[in-house]
Design a protein around this motif. Structure first.
Motif, PDB file in Angstrom:
ATOM      1  N   TYR A 128     -12.510   6.089 -11.171  1.00 21.35           N
ATOM      2  CA  TYR A 128     -13.612   6.356 -12.104  1.00 21.35           C
ATOM      3  C   TYR A 128     -14.944   5.952 -11.475  1.00 21.35           C
ATOM      4  N   ASN A 129     -14.933   4.889 -10.691  1.00 24.22           N
ATOM      5  CA  ASN A 129     -16.157   4.403 -10.054  1.00 24.22           C
ATOM      6  C   ASN A 129     -16.461   5.119  -8.743  1.00 24.22           C
ATOM      7  N   TRP A 130     -15.442   5.342  -7.926  1.00 23.22           N
ATOM      8  CA  TRP A 130     -15.636   5.832  -6.558  1.00 23.22           C
ATOM      9  C   TRP A 130     -15.303   7.313  -6.398  1.00 23.22           C
ATOM     10  N   GLY A 131     -14.535   7.861  -7.337  1.00 16.99           N
ATOM     11  CA  GLY A 131     -14.106   9.245  -7.250  1.00 16.99           C
ATOM     12  C   GLY A 131     -12.631   9.334  -6.903  1.00 16.99           C
ATOM     13  N   PRO A 132     -11.875  10.198  -7.581  1.00 19.40           N
ATOM     14  CA  PRO A 132     -10.429  10.290  -7.338  1.00 19.40           C
ATOM     15  C   PRO A 132     -10.082  10.733  -5.925  1.00 19.40           C
ATOM     16  N   GLY A 133     -10.888  11.603  -5.346  1.00 21.13           N
ATOM     17  CA  GLY A 133     -10.617  12.049  -3.982  1.00 21.13           C
ATOM     18  C   GLY A 133     -10.692  10.905  -2.988  1.00 21.13           C
ATOM     19  N   ASN A 134     -11.695  10.049  -3.131  1.00 21.31           N
ATOM     20  CA  ASN A 134     -11.853   8.920  -2.212  1.00 21.31           C
ATOM     21  C   ASN A 134     -10.710   7.932  -2.348  1.00 21.31           C
ATOM     22  N   VAL A 135     -10.310   7.645  -3.594  1.00 20.61           N
ATOM     23  CA  VAL A 135      -9.209   6.698  -3.790  1.00 20.61           C
ATOM     24  C   VAL A 135      -7.903   7.291  -3.257  1.00 20.61           C
ATOM     25  N   SER A 136      -7.697   8.578  -3.466  1.00 18.93           N
ATOM     26  CA  SER A 136      -6.482   9.219  -2.950  1.00 18.93           C
ATOM     27  C   SER A 136      -6.423   9.129  -1.425  1.00 18.93           C
ATOM     28  N   LYS A 137      -7.553   9.321  -0.768  1.00 22.31           N
ATOM     29  CA  LYS A 137      -7.581   9.212   0.697  1.00 22.31           C
ATOM     30  C   LYS A 137      -7.296   7.783   1.144  1.00 22.31           C
ATOM     31  N   ALA A 138      -7.849   6.798   0.399  1.00 25.75           N
ATOM     32  CA  ALA A 138      -7.607   5.396   0.752  1.00 25.75           C
ATOM     33  C   ALA A 138      -6.132   5.046   0.575  1.00 25.75           C
ATOM     34  N   VAL A 139      -5.506   5.563  -0.478  1.00 22.06           N
ATOM     35  CA  VAL A 139      -4.079   5.331  -0.701  1.00 22.06           C
ATOM     36  C   VAL A 139      -3.261   5.976   0.424  1.00 22.06           C
ATOM     37  N   ALA A 140      -3.597   7.227   0.763  1.00 21.79           N
ATOM     38  CA  ALA A 140      -2.858   7.925   1.831  1.00 21.79           C
ATOM     39  C   ALA A 140      -3.013   7.201   3.169  1.00 21.79           C
ATOM     40  N   ARG A 141      -4.199   6.651   3.417  1.00 27.36           N
ATOM     41  CA  ARG A 141      -4.438   5.922   4.673  1.00 27.36           C
ATOM     42  C   ARG A 141      -3.532   4.687   4.750  1.00 27.36           C
ATOM     43  N   ASN A 142      -3.418   3.965   3.644  1.00 32.33           N
ATOM     44  CA  ASN A 142      -2.547   2.785   3.642  1.00 32.33           C
ATOM     45  C   ASN A 142      -1.073   3.164   3.753  1.00 32.33           C
ATOM     46  N   GLN A 143      -0.697   4.258   3.085  1.00 32.11           N
ATOM     47  CA  GLN A 143       0.695   4.697   3.173  1.00 32.11           C
ATOM     48  C   GLN A 143       1.052   5.056   4.611  1.00 32.11           C
ATOM     49  N   LYS A 144       0.157   5.732   5.287  1.00 32.37           N
ATOM     50  CA  LYS A 144       0.405   6.130   6.681  1.00 32.37           C
ATOM     51  C   LYS A 144       0.539   4.915   7.585  1.00 32.37           C
ATOM     52  N   ALA A 145      -0.241   3.853   7.257  1.00 33.62           N
ATOM     53  CA  ALA A 145      -0.204   2.641   8.075  1.00 33.62           C
ATOM     54  C   ALA A 145       0.880   1.663   7.628  1.00 33.62           C
ATOM     55  N   GLY A 146       1.665   2.035   6.606  1.00 27.74           N
ATOM     56  CA  GLY A 146       2.709   1.154   6.110  1.00 27.74           C
ATOM     57  C   GLY A 146       2.182  -0.042   5.353  1.00 27.74           C
TER      58      GLY A 146
ATOM     59  N   PRO B  50       0.417  -1.893   1.725  1.00 26.81           N
ATOM     60  CA  PRO B  50       0.482  -1.745   0.258  1.00 26.81           C
ATOM     61  C   PRO B  50      -0.632  -0.829  -0.240  1.00 26.81           C
ATOM     62  N   ILE B  51      -0.429  -0.227  -1.411  1.00 30.30           N
ATOM     63  CA  ILE B  51      -1.421   0.720  -1.935  1.00 30.30           C
ATOM     64  C   ILE B  51      -2.009   0.241  -3.260  1.00 30.30           C
ATOM     65  N   ASP B  52      -1.892  -1.066  -3.531  1.00 28.24           N
ATOM     66  CA  ASP B  52      -2.500  -1.590  -4.746  1.00 28.24           C
ATOM     67  C   ASP B  52      -4.015  -1.736  -4.548  1.00 28.24           C
ATOM     68  N   TYR B  53      -4.705  -1.994  -5.634  1.00 29.17           N
ATOM     69  CA  TYR B  53      -6.178  -2.060  -5.626  1.00 29.17           C
ATOM     70  C   TYR B  53      -6.707  -3.063  -4.595  1.00 29.17           C
ATOM     71  N   ASP B  54      -6.099  -4.257  -4.535  1.00 25.36           N
ATOM     72  CA  ASP B  54      -6.589  -5.298  -3.631  1.00 25.36           C
ATOM     73  C   ASP B  54      -6.364  -4.950  -2.163  1.00 25.36           C
TER      74      ASP B  54
END
Length: 589
Positions: A256-274, A276-280
């Motif tokens: 809601y603050n940063w945009g869903p596309g940006n958060v999705s990319k941040a989640v995908a980046r963490n998933q690729k690097a193995g 965690p994908i939580d907020y912190d």
């Protein structure tokens, strides 16, 4: 920081809205609340020490809600008619409509119902359901708020006007009640807040996102400021984000603050690097990193205000304002008068109105404090004068503001101010202006015009004519522009080429000049002979052999993009000017 949404005007707010709230809390039916408080406190007094955690506060709030409801159910309803229901000249059927909750059509408002006696803050505490955050950023936000009690008082005072409606909508959807606190950090509950990025309203909608959720933004209204419409849209958006992130409200709020596309990319980046994908664990901007801690800090303050040396204003658990239908256009000033409110207070409840007139075809309703709704209806029934002094007028042809003002019987300054017309601009054909009602302009504005009105401008510049230049061997866009003192970008647009393009020898190059202006080439500057190194260059002179062809039959300006543009060319000897002007379509706020 949170104070960015609190302007100097709100630091010295008029007391009218607060006074209205206090008056509303004095209804005879609500005197029952005072009698029930000892019962509620007794039910909650399970500890002799202060509450030390949010879990304790939530449990106490749940007990308080249950105790007050039980006590209220055991007391006979008051037989006294509330002051707000007294309207001697009001038809019964209109009174019945007024007594319906605008969030729950068909449901009558009963001030003596048990739920009306529950403290709204306790209801919020009881419905908290998001995971707790506990880190240094939360402590930082807590310190910021607790060191500014005046700011918190203003913020919660404003919020108390709208909080019941937000809480009710959040609760009906089964969402965590922390979300009802989100406007505190988005806008400090200011429905007129506007960010530097053009986000507007207490939920801070960007223009495009607002349109995605059916929030009208046109000449006459901006629903991003509307309390009910923007709340519905914000909760729709948050539900969509929660679904997108598999029910993770923390990620939903980050989106809601940063945009869903940006958060999705941040989640995908963490998933690729193995990772965690939580907020912190996500790599996110500092503003978004601080977003949830601010909400957690507000949550902590609501849970245990005494722990931070703060007080929260009392908020009754029933609608503070009602919606009243209107079927005629009406001036904002007239509506405020009939509601017996000052105009500033009236606009607190109807902030989406961009103009001094409310259009029935577009708005259809106004919001009024509970005590003033019946007053408005009664006064409207007896009023016999004109309701609206303004209407909409569609400009029949492209005109100067002075000519438009004369045609509608206004002075030019007044027309410019109320329609926000920039200097040195023409009003283009088909634009809609707000003008005084008069002969031939006395009808209410149609629904189509009310929903689609816009205004567009074109530069007020002399007519242009097309000329052609002859390119020399080795000429480029840059060299021709330099030789004729034209803008490189503009010359490229006129000829539909890139700024780095080259011309063939003898190729015709298109340019535009003002009527009566000549276009002459200049020789390249050369270093004077016999001067010391670093001496100044000889002044450039017009070349005598330059050939410029003029097309007298093509005086209309053409732009490479196909949009309306007009070109300005710097006067001889003047500095280079891009001269690009574009007809601007502006949705006035």
């Amino acid at each position: 920081m949170p104070d960015s949404a609190d302007s100097s005007a709100s630091r010295s707010p008029r007391a009218s809205a607060t006074d209205a709230l206090h008056r509303s809390s004095k209804r005879p039916a609500l005197t029952l609340l005072a009698a029930l408080l000892p019962l509620a406190l007794a039910a909650c007094a399970t500890k002799t020490t202060p509450l030390v955690s949010n879990a304790d506060s939530k449990a106490a709030a749940q007990q308080s809600v249950q105790a007050v409801q039980a006590a209220a159910s055991a007391v006979s309803p008051s037989t006294t008619t509330p002051k707000t229901l007294v309207a001697s000249a009001m038809p019964v059927e209109k009174l019945d409509v007024l007594l319906e909750d605008n969030l729950n059509p068909g449901e009558k408002i009963d001030l003596d119902a048990p739920r009306s006696h529950v403290d709204l803050w306790a209801r919020i505490r009881a419905g908290m359901a998001m995971p707790e955050l506990d880190n240094d950023l939360v402590r930082k936000a807590e310190d910021w708020y607790s060191s500014r009690p005046d700011y918190v008082a203003r913020m919660t005072g404003r919020g108390s006007l709208y909080l019941y409606h937000v809480v009710d909508e959040v609760e009906k959807r089964g969402m965590p009640l922390e979300l009802a606190l989100l406007p505190f950090i988005e806008s400090a509950f200011r429905n007129d807040a506007q960010s530097s990025a053009k986000a507007v309203g207490m939920w801070q909608f960007m223009p495009a996102t607002g349109r995605d959720f059916d929030l009208k933004q046109n000449l006459f209204r901006d629903d991003r400021r509307d309390v009910l419409a923007s709340t519905k849209a914000a909760l729709d958006y948050l539900q969509r984000l929660s679904k997108m992130f598999n029910g993770d409200w923390q990620l939903a709020l980050a989106a809601y603050n940063w945009g869903p596309g940006n958060v999705s990319k941040a989640v995908a980046r963490n998933q690729k690097a193995g990772l965690p994908i939580d907020y912190d664990s996500l790599r996110i901007p500092d503003e978004t990193r601080y977003y949830l801690p601010k909400l957690q800090a507000v949550k902590n303050i609501v849970m245990r205000p005494e722990a931070y040396g703060l007080q929260l204003p009392p908020v009754a658990n029933h609608p503070y304002f009602l919606s009243v239908n209107i079927d005629r256009d009406i001036d904002v000033a007239r509506a405020a008068q009939l509601a017996e409110l000052d105009e500033e207070t009236f606009r607190q409840f109807n902030p989406s109105m961009n103009k001094p007139v409310i259009l029935a075809a577009s708005s259809g309703q106004i919001l009024l404090p509970y005590d003033n709704a019946s007053t408005f209806v009664a006064n409207l029934e007896q009023y016999r004068g004109p309701l609206a002094s303004w209407t909409a007028w569609v400009v029949p042809k492209t005109m100067k503001p002075a000519d438009a003002a004369r045609q509608v019987g206004m002075n030019e300054t007044g027309l410019r101010e109320i329609n926000r017309i920039p200097a040195r601009m023409l009003i283009t054909k088909g634009s809609t202006l707000l003008v005084p009602r008069g002969v031939g302009r006395d009808q209410d504005v149609s629904e189509h015009l009310a929903d689609n009105a816009s205004i567009a401008f074109a530069p007020d510049v002399p007519p242009m004519r097309r000329v052609t230049l002859k390119a020399n061997k080795g000429d480029t866009v840059a060299s021709v522009a330099r030789r004729y003192r034209l803008g490189t970008t503009q010359l490229a647009q006129w000829n539909k080429v890139s700024t780095k393009a080259s011309f063939k020898p003898g190729q015709q190059v298109v340019a535009y000049v003002r009527e009566g202006q000549t276009l002459a080439a200049v020789e390249p500057a050369v270093t004077a002979k016999g001067k010391n190194a670093g001496s100044s260059a000889r002044s450039a002179k017009p070349a005598k052999t330059t050939r410029v062809a003029s097309s007298a039959t093509n005086k209309a300006t053409k732009a490479s993009s196909g949009k309306t543009r007009s070109a300005k060319v710097a006067a001889r000897g003047g500095s280079e000017s891009s001269g690009r002007t574009v007809a601007t379509k502006t949705a006035l706020r």
